[in-house]
Design an enzyme around this catalytic site. Structure first.
Site: not given
Length: 560
Positions: A50, A266, A276
């Site tokens: 993204e 992950r 983020k």
């Protein structure tokens, strides 16, 4: 070597016994055959970030996996920007992501955008409404945030024609932002009901401008863009495991080719945050100096710190792909960095905390050339010259008036060698002021078998033009005091290490490193690897410590 590991168990595309939860309809085989005609049976993957922030070390693992999985099978990998939220997207993020992908050496087959498919996604949404599989809902977003509600919306039974009309009104900007969404009639694996497929946002899009005021969500867009691009394997992290059934359901509801979804763990790092949102908060409160602050684990920060891309890829390969949770300290990554830089970084001598040494038995005008190999491990290495003179500087920590047990460097009763110079120096006198050593007077003699010292130390000459003074060297420790920063009382912002950044303001470096370009990494002999920082200016070089030569024991913090 690649990072594949557990990915050897990824099933082939289509309905197979290994493909848990894959939905089969009467048209599944036909759609699979149509897909194979387009791809010729090639593996097709995608890296779909993204563009609402800068990539971090976890993205490096995802990149490595998606590109490696395709490459090892003679396949192709897309870079696809999931640009469905114009409120959070900025050009700097698009550019930064593309730069990071290229920096790590990955070459996308094509660069695409979810927004390329806005028209097709809209038409499919209309089709879902006509099939009574979607409806326009007027519940507020805070009521359905994360579609966590388990009770049906009061608008779920709305007539098809009414939803079609309202959805067109949404598209044409006739309904206020937040007043309506399009929701899918679907119960997810965890019992959550009717995820949002479209929402209204009167925000111009980076690529499509004002053409649209309704934007598809990730849950709606992700699988359908995979289908459009004939992706064979949708490789994603474990948090998407509870969306796998929904992924398959949506492709089949529209009756399009359905890729395989396979989840892996992950990557998270101790003493760090890679979210983020949390990094943005650190920037907002002034705890770090932007997305590329070398204390972060964003890729731009690692690049600024001097980490070579090969080391990051080696790190990902060493980890492999697993389905179990992966949380590591920085040591494994730092070891990979040392391995690469040890064979690629030119050696220079630099003194971070200098103390003056005067060689009493050298004439005042003596300047002796000393050849130093650029890469000592390479027998064909080039060399550069440094200059030994009557006055030089050594590291303050390389001298002790009262030596602790096992100390092998310079003391009033212990000689030491000067690295590469062929001399051993012996203390004659020490000048102190206010309890601090200001000068060390020594004599220098050629090294022989009889006087060979226990250790050799680095040094920098004071002869004009032989060294660069006034260098700033920035040293780093982990940004947080806690292995898991979220465990800090009151939140992660309360766990920041106040000593995460310290600076040596008056370091010296031999002239060989003076004209280096930003991003150049040197090994400062006996200290570590250091990278020229973009803050450097004419007459004021700034270096970041990339990694010390050995693991720093002070980094092994105890949880407070």
């Amino acid at each position: 070597a690649t990072c594949l590991g557990a990915a050897d168990s990824v099933p082939a595309p289509g309905p197979t016994d290994e493909n848990e939860g894959y939905l089969v309809t009467p048209h599944t085989k036909d759609r699979l055959q149509e897909h194979l005609k387009v791809t010729g049976g090639k593996v097709m993957t995608r890296f779909p970030p993204e563009p609402n922030g800068i990539l971090h070390i976890g993205h490096a693992k995802a990149m490595n996996f998606n590109f490696s999985y395709a490459r090892e099978r003679d396949g192709l990998c897309y870079l696809r920007f999931d640009d469905t939220n114009p409120e959070k997207e900025e050009k700097e993020f698009f550019d930064g992501i593309a730069r990071d992908v290229a920096w790590l050496g990955h070459k996308p087959w094509k660069i695409t955008y979810a927004s390329d498919n806005f028209q097709q996604l809209y038409e499919w949404a209309v089709e879902l409404i006509k099939k009574d599989l979607a409806y326009v809902c007027h519940q507020r977003l805070d009521e359905i945030r994360g579609h966590d509600n388990r009770l049906p919306s009061p608008f779920r039974t709305r007539p098809i024609e009414e939803s079609l009309k309202l959805f067109e009104d949404m598209k044409n900007g006739l309904i206020d932002e937040g007043a309506a969404t399009l929701r899918l009639k679907h119960e997810m694996e965890d019992g959550k009901l009717d995820p949002v497929a479209y929402r209204i946002k009167f925000t111009p899009h980076h690529r499509t401008g004002d053409a649209w005021c309704i934007y598809p969500t990730y849950d709606y867009t992700h699988c359908l863009c995979d289908s459009i691009e004939n992706i064979t394997h949708s490789l994603c992290t474990k948090e998407f495991q509870n969306r796998r059934y929904s992924y398959y359901w949506l492709c089949n509801a529209i009756d399009v080719y359905c890729p395989v979804q396979w989840e892996y763990s992950r990557l998270n790092m101790h003493y760090a945050v890679i979210s983020k949102r949390k990094i943005a908060k650190l920037i907002d409160v002034g705890a770090v100096n932007g997305w590329d602050d070398p204390r972060l684990f964003t890729l731009s920060a690692l690049r600024r710190k001097g980490y070579p891309p090969k080391a990051i890829n080696d790190f990902c390969n060493k980890l492999g792909v697993t389905v179990a949770s992966t949380v590591l300290g920085p040591e494994t990554l730092e070891a990979c960095v040392r391995d690469v830089l040890n064979t690629t970084s030119v050696r220079v001598m630099a003194v971070l905390d200098p103390v003056k040494v005067i060689i009493e038995n050298f004439p005042a005008d003596k300047v002796e050339k000393v050849k130093v190999p650029d890469l000592p491990l390479d027998p064909k290495s080039s060399t550069h010259e440094v200059f030994l003179s009557k006055t030089l500087f050594i590291e303050r920590s390389d001298f002790e008036t009262t030596a602790p047990k096992g100390y092998k460097r310079l003391t009033p009763t212990q000689a030491v060698g000067l690295k590469s110079a062929g001399y051993v120096i012996t203390v004659k006198n020490v000048v102190e002021a206010n309890g601090r050593v200001e000068e060390i007077h020594v004599t220098a003699d050629p090294v022989t078998d009889a006087n060979k010292p226990q250790a050799f130390i680095h040094w920098v000459s004071s002869a004009p033009g032989t060294a660069v003074p006034g260098i700033e060297v920035r040293m780093y420790q982990p940004l947080f005091l806690y292995t898991n920063p979220d465990e800090a009382p009151g939140g992660f912002l309360n766990g920041i290490n106040p000593k995460s950044l310290t600076a040596c303001e008056d370091a010296l470096i031999d002239a060989h490193g003076a004209a280096a370009a930003v991003g150049t990494v040197f090994q400062f002999e006996r200290v570590g690897y250091f990278c020229v920082d973009p803050d450097s200016k004419p007459g004021r070089l700034v270096f970041n410590c990339t990694v010390t030569l050995k693991e720093d024991a002070s980094k092994n913090k105890k949880d407070a």
